[in-house]
Design a protein around this motif. Sequence first.
Motif, PDB file in Angstrom:
ATOM      1  N   UNK A 142       6.698  64.742  44.893  1.00 37.63           N
ATOM      2  CA  UNK A 142       6.163  65.655  45.915  1.00 37.63           C
ATOM      3  C   UNK A 142       4.881  65.069  46.495  1.00 37.63           C
ATOM      4  N   UNK A 143       4.058  64.661  45.583  1.00 37.21           N
ATOM      5  CA  UNK A 143       2.772  64.109  45.978  1.00 37.21           C
ATOM      6  C   UNK A 143       2.955  62.916  46.896  1.00 37.21           C
ATOM      7  N   UNK A 144       3.879  62.062  46.463  1.00 40.75           N
ATOM      8  CA  UNK A 144       4.116  60.845  47.232  1.00 40.75           C
ATOM      9  C   UNK A 144       4.586  61.209  48.628  1.00 40.75           C
ATOM     10  N   UNK A 145       5.440  62.200  48.696  1.00 42.81           N
ATOM     11  CA  UNK A 145       5.935  62.627  49.991  1.00 42.81           C
ATOM     12  C   UNK A 145       4.799  63.095  50.879  1.00 42.81           C
ATOM     13  N   UNK A 146       4.003  63.869  50.248  1.00 39.11           N
ATOM     14  CA  UNK A 146       2.861  64.400  50.972  1.00 39.11           C
ATOM     15  C   UNK A 146       1.984  63.277  51.501  1.00 39.11           C
ATOM     16  N   UNK A 147       1.749  62.331  50.618  1.00 45.68           N
ATOM     17  CA  UNK A 147       0.918  61.212  50.997  1.00 45.68           C
ATOM     18  C   UNK A 147       1.527  60.489  52.186  1.00 45.68           C
ATOM     19  N   UNK A 148       2.846  60.370  52.090  1.00 43.12           N
ATOM     20  CA  UNK A 148       3.552  59.678  53.163  1.00 43.12           C
ATOM     21  C   UNK A 148       3.351  60.404  54.484  1.00 43.12           C
ATOM     22  N   UNK A 149       3.553  61.710  54.439  1.00 46.15           N
ATOM     23  CA  UNK A 149       3.436  62.440  55.705  1.00 46.15           C
ATOM     24  C   UNK A 149       2.003  62.367  56.211  1.00 46.15           C
ATOM     25  N   UNK A 150       1.093  62.408  55.290  1.00 42.81           N
ATOM     26  CA  UNK A 150      -0.308  62.278  55.694  1.00 42.81           C
ATOM     27  C   UNK A 150      -0.548  60.955  56.390  1.00 42.81           C
ATOM     28  N   UNK A 151      -0.059  59.944  55.698  1.00 45.49           N
ATOM     29  CA  UNK A 151      -0.273  58.587  56.224  1.00 45.49           C
ATOM     30  C   UNK A 151       0.381  58.459  57.584  1.00 45.49           C
ATOM     31  N   UNK A 152       1.561  59.064  57.717  1.00 44.89           N
ATOM     32  CA  UNK A 152       2.242  58.971  59.003  1.00 44.89           C
ATOM     33  C   UNK A 152       1.462  59.677  60.082  1.00 44.89           C
ATOM     34  N   UNK A 153       0.932  60.814  59.707  1.00 44.21           N
ATOM     35  CA  UNK A 153       0.162  61.578  60.694  1.00 44.21           C
ATOM     36  C   UNK A 153      -1.059  60.764  61.150  1.00 44.21           C
ATOM     37  N   UNK A 154      -1.625  60.097  60.195  1.00 44.95           N
ATOM     38  CA  UNK A 154      -2.814  59.306  60.529  1.00 44.95           C
ATOM     39  C   UNK A 154      -2.466  58.015  61.231  1.00 44.95           C
ATOM     40  N   UNK A 155      -1.183  57.694  61.142  1.00 44.48           N
ATOM     41  CA  UNK A 155      -0.801  56.409  61.721  1.00 44.48           C
ATOM     42  C   UNK A 155      -1.352  55.252  60.901  1.00 44.48           C
ATOM     43  N   UNK A 156      -1.526  55.523  59.622  1.00 41.00           N
ATOM     44  CA  UNK A 156      -2.085  54.470  58.768  1.00 41.00           C
ATOM     45  C   UNK A 156      -1.125  53.296  58.674  1.00 41.00           C
ATOM     46  N   UNK A 157      -1.697  52.145  58.387  1.00 42.82           N
ATOM     47  CA  UNK A 157      -0.844  50.962  58.249  1.00 42.82           C
ATOM     48  C   UNK A 157      -0.187  50.957  56.883  1.00 42.82           C
ATOM     49  N   UNK A 158      -0.617  51.843  56.061  1.00 42.16           N
ATOM     50  CA  UNK A 158      -0.102  51.868  54.701  1.00 42.16           C
ATOM     51  C   UNK A 158       1.268  52.511  54.624  1.00 42.16           C
ATOM     52  N   UNK A 159       1.760  53.057  55.729  1.00 43.51           N
ATOM     53  CA  UNK A 159       2.979  53.859  55.684  1.00 43.51           C
ATOM     54  C   UNK A 159       4.113  53.171  54.945  1.00 43.51           C
ATOM     55  N   UNK A 160       4.432  51.945  55.308  1.00 43.43           N
ATOM     56  CA  UNK A 160       5.579  51.336  54.620  1.00 43.43           C
ATOM     57  C   UNK A 160       5.373  51.247  53.116  1.00 43.43           C
ATOM     58  N   UNK A 161       4.181  50.892  52.738  1.00 41.00           N
ATOM     59  CA  UNK A 161       3.908  50.774  51.311  1.00 41.00           C
ATOM     60  C   UNK A 161       4.122  52.118  50.642  1.00 41.00           C
ATOM     61  N   UNK A 162       3.599  53.132  51.275  1.00 42.07           N
ATOM     62  CA  UNK A 162       3.698  54.464  50.682  1.00 42.07           C
ATOM     63  C   UNK A 162       5.161  54.896  50.620  1.00 42.07           C
ATOM     64  N   UNK A 163       5.878  54.566  51.667  1.00 39.36           N
ATOM     65  CA  UNK A 163       7.290  54.950  51.670  1.00 39.36           C
ATOM     66  C   UNK A 163       8.013  54.272  50.504  1.00 39.36           C
ATOM     67  N   UNK A 164       7.658  53.056  50.288  1.00 36.63           N
ATOM     68  CA  UNK A 164       8.261  52.329  49.192  1.00 36.63           C
ATOM     69  C   UNK A 164       7.984  53.043  47.871  1.00 36.63           C
ATOM     70  N   UNK A 165       6.729  53.392  47.741  1.00 36.53           N
ATOM     71  CA  UNK A 165       6.329  54.088  46.522  1.00 36.53           C
ATOM     72  C   UNK A 165       7.132  55.374  46.385  1.00 36.53           C
ATOM     73  N   UNK A 166       7.277  56.048  47.509  1.00 37.74           N
ATOM     74  CA  UNK A 166       8.005  57.309  47.498  1.00 37.74           C
ATOM     75  C   UNK A 166       9.421  57.080  47.017  1.00 37.74           C
ATOM     76  N   UNK A 167      10.034  56.059  47.526  1.00 37.41           N
ATOM     77  CA  UNK A 167      11.420  55.788  47.143  1.00 37.41           C
ATOM     78  C   UNK A 167      11.520  55.493  45.647  1.00 37.41           C
TER      79      UNK A 167
END
Lengths: 350, 198, 921
Positions: free
Chosen positions: C553-578
Amino acid sequence: MALLTLSSPHTRGTNRTSRIMATVALATLPGLAVMTWLFGYGTLINTALAIVTALLSEAIVLKMRRYPVSFFLKDNTALVTGLLLGLALPPLAPWWITVFATAFSIVFAKQIYGGIGNNPFNPAMVGYALVLISFPVQMTTNWAISFQVSGQDVASFSDTLSMIFASAPGMADAYTGATPLDQYKHLIGQQTSEQVLQASTFNGWLNGGWEWVNLAFLAGGLFLLARKIITWHIPISMLVALAVCSLVLGWDADAYTPVTLHMLSGATMLGAFFIATDPVSASTTPTGKIIYGAGIGILVYLIRTWGAYPDAVAFAVLLMNFTAPFIDAYTQPRSYGHKKAKRGLKSGDQ
Amino acid sequence: MSTILIAIIVLAVLAAVFGALLGFASVKFHVEGNPIVDQVNDLLPQTQCGQCGYPGCKPYAEAIADGDKINKCPPGGESTIQALADLLGVEPEPLDAEHGAEKDVPLVAVIREDECIGCTKCIQACPVDAILGSAKQMHTVIADECTGCDLCVEPCPVDCIDMVPVTTDKSNWYWQAPTSGVELIATDRRSVPAEGHA
Amino acid sequence: MSQLIQLFDFDGGIHPPENKHQSNHRPIRKAPLPDELVLPLHQHIGAPSKPVVSTGDTVLKGQIIAEPEGFVSAPLHAPTSGIVKALELRQVPHASGLSELCIVIEPDGKDTWIERQSLRSELGLSDADALPADEVVERIRNCGIAGLGGAGFPTAVKLHTGDHNIDTLILNGAECEPYITADDMLMREHATEVIRGAVILQGVLTAQRCLIGVEDNKPEAIEALKRAVSDNPEANGVLVVTIPTKYPSGGEKQLIQILTGKEVPSGGIPASLGIVCQNVATAAAIADAVDHGLPLISRITTVTGDAVRDKGNWEVLFGTPVSHLLNLSGYRAQKRERVVMGGPMMGFALPTTELPVVKTTNCLLAPTEKELPTNNMAMACIRCGMCADACPADLLPQQLYWFSKAQELDKAEQHNLFDCIECGACSYVCPSEIPLVQYYRHSKGAIREERAAAEKAEHARIRYEARIERQEREKAEKEAKRKARAEATAKAQDAKKAAAAKKAEAPAADPSSSNKPSDKPAAAPSVAAAGKPDPNSLERLKKKLDSAESRLEKARQRLSEAEAEGSEKVPAIREALEAQQAKALEAKAAYEAARNPQPESPAPVGTKPDPNSLERLKKKWDSAESRLEKAKQRLSEAEAEGSEKVDAIREAFETQKAKAAETKLAYESALNPAPVQQATSPEPVAEATPKPDPQSLERLKKKWDSAESRLEKAKQRLSEAEEAGSDKVEAIREALEAQQAKAIETKAAYEAALNPKPAPTEASEADKAPEINNKPDPNSPERLKKKWDSAESRLEKAKQRLSEAEAAGSDKVEAIREAMLAQQAKAAETKAAYEAACAPSLSSFTETEESQPETADVDPELEKLKRKVLAQKDRVEKARERLNMAREEGLGSVEALERALNKQIEKLADLEAQTSSAGEA
């Protein structure tokens, strides 16, 4: 209630550029008179021609630059430039030389640099040097022989006019010849000093009449000093340097031009008091002025003695003009409260 | 043969002597050089505004030392670019508009205090700790410390931060350069100045 | 008395027309009281004084109305008795024409003095006693005495000479400026006070001699002073020296040079030469202050110039308007009107006559145009060098001028620009009428500004570096704390484990040779033949599952946050989420595998259904290891980049590490006791489990419970964070919301399972699978419906929370609103998904798959903009409300609020325009 707010001081002295220049012009009058007496109307005519040309060319350039014409003409600097050039050129020089020299000095040596105050070189001397190099024959042989020395009748005004404007070839030759400086330099190789002084140019006079010209300019220069228009530094150091050089190097009058001839012939006094002291292109610090004047004196001697040209004030002044900013940079006075003067260029300056 | 030998020997000796001389000089007259990064950093205005794309002046100085362009600093403007160009011996370039325009007057941030909700976001954004306040308390800008970088404006949720020009008082006021006078005409100009009364 | 000292000369200088005769023929007159006195708080050099009266106060003459602020400062006294009318910004007499804080006093006409006494009587000294120096200095300071010559430097400060041994006191009576006769008249009429002041000062400074320098154009003053010296028995060290008239001999540095031949070092003070210089008027004021307790409230001012009929000197109270004095003197306004405060050389032209006389006002000069013509147009500098000849500081004014004009400030500085005393001699002699002094003033100001900017930049750099350092330190501290906590918990866990192992050992006499405190699931089943499913292992697995889920859940949240921010970390976070997803799935499978067989065969073979088969565990371990590796890499990357995420990533890394260790442990423990059994049949079971799993009510209940408890915990954490004012509040709140949502979901699932008994498998399936993994199975309409419902309910809640927060005026409104908007978007999304699923399509799978990305892809920019517009609308609304409120209450901030509102409206319009243009695109 809006009042005028201006920065202090709210009061001014009576010094004005136009007044200074007018005084300079006034101080040349004795010299002009003596030259007219010696060389006839040529000096007067050429001087008038140079002044008119100077004012005209200044006015035209100012107009082209969209500057207020009368405002600038009234500062009298163009007048002085023309006047000095007229005094420096040979009295019987053809009109076009005078016009060319004057126009060039105003347009190229002065206005192109930004007008008054911005010219790095003495405008009159630039014009003079230009025609001296371009037309050496007219410039060196067209020197009128003093009527007083030669005993000739003074050429009439109309004759003079036609000599200047019509360049009547035969007529001028009768009245022209080399200057005493030139003559002495050329004859001393073969003759003794006494013999040289018998030559027509001298004809028994000390300097072929030029001593009076120089004394007249010296008088004018002293007047300027008295009026505090110029300071003593440049003329004195220049004259002293010239005198020392000619005494030390030219002590033998049978081999070299003697000191009397150096000091009281050619453009020495005119140069020392009126040309080298041009403030715009000269050094401005007290020490700098002394160096600058001495430099001119030495150069004058060197060029007169070993150079190809009979006189050397123009070249010496121009050469020293080059060095003026440099001299200034290294001769800053010690300011109040400083143990030592800050001198030289700051690192990083070019 | 022997001449060649002599030449070679002479050259070798000379090389050795001058080499030793140079080596000695480099040790003897060694200048503890200010690293280029520090020199560059000293020229930057230290607003820490990040408009150059780096998180502060020092990082940008490091980037410049690594060969980045020198025209990315709007607060410094042309004068800083000129100074950097002089220091680095490169051609000055015009300010890169991408990073913003040079401000003509220095600004300082001012919080409209009655509107501040005390969210501390501006405090976190300020690169020089020039904003005082704590959570749910009104914040205020220490004007003397503010570099005018306007980084605090964006995070403010209630838009209560204004960038205002630094006020002039007696201590920082000074005379304008004279404007009237013919001598100021540097180049030809269109308008003809009024005639003087000389 | 003949002069006994040798005089020197200073270089340069000028002789402007003196123009003193106009005003020095009549005695000093006392100016009548004006209607109001305006007293600027900054009449001296140094810090402005601080007012100690407020509007409406009644003050007596001589009462302190403003106190010094700092060392270099001076107090201010009421010049007459009256009422403080205002404390406000008024234009002050300064070249800038700027306004400063002034105290405005309305005189009551009574001129009532406060009590005052001489220092001698105050200290109870007899006439024979010497006055203690520090007391005298204190008295001078308290009486507000500042240099009356023109600069206004606080006198008391000048008398603190520190280590310098003073041998000469110089009183400046040169008054070299044209027109001014204030000091001249003072010396004539108050010579006794001047000499008395000289004696006092000499005593304070312990100077052997006192030289009073007076220009030879003031013979009457010299005469008067000499008489006063001979009359004063104490004044045997005082010498009146006549100096030649030359401007600027009255400059401190020049006078010192004239009288002593010494030069004050550049940037230094006269005290370093053993000299202190004071104005004669200051000396007289000191005598009055010490002997009579008179504070500095008035001075002698010359009013002169051809624009006034009645020229002369006035004794003027500070604060008296210039216009008042001019009117008294018969001022006739001129066409080009000018009033100069100070002399013609160094004074400054006033922008208006409605300005007060201050401590430094020695002259008011109202010249006619004919008298002092204003400058003609400046001409070009011809480098004549007259300025250099006139410069008393031996500068090269024309060079300074060129540098100033060309803005070559460093060269100007190199040419000693700062030694310029701005005396104006250069401008005076300049034949081109160039306003040289103004150039210098400008350049000095520009250089000072540049210096200040450099200083400020340096300061900013230091502060920035300090901030960075502090942030790093804080991070390190946090890290250390976190580590300590982790260690503590690990220890506690170890202890627990040990206890559990002991327990397990005691009753069952565990045959396993493992002497480790192993309560690992692999070991347990072998023991737990008793029939009940090993609670330990089950619980563990459950816990694991839960934590995996929460992490997911947390990871998902982080992902959506990162996406909202347009952070460059998105892919990394998505990976983590997966990775998390996979893990959750795994954990679930394991849990169910462990759980499943129990109800069916209460007494299983024990070892057989062991979900924690060796292989599985090995796999788990491996994957944990690989994830750990990954996390490590990520961490080092983040550290190298100096990313702010380092902390978060490090935390993730730490948990990964712990997990890896755990799985390893599990694997090892499984390996140890029962190496043989594991090989048998774990896999089919494990694989079979997820599908046929009938979701037991209990499980759901438990899940709900745990969700609830976690929610509780999260709430607690939030309140804690809020109390601490942590900046994590936002994140925690979001997590809380997620928890809330989950709780609702689980509850719904539970209830669903409880109620519709039919088709429990289906329901559970629908319930279960998506929960484990949303993406691969966004399937059944029911599920989507449920999702939608829950999203709706969450939205509802969020709205409620928002309105609550708004009502409470919480500062969190903004954040809450954002969260609400996010919820809204989500609700809309889920709704769309549901509808798509409900629609005719059979292959809802693909459809939703497609439609989802589509809605997301439609235009994220537009979506964002729209959201922004909404938020902005809200803000406008809010601003309007605030404004109305302020209006109703008549608050002073109405204007500001109005501005804010307008700004907000503008922004809104902007955003709307952007949106519409984006929409079109």
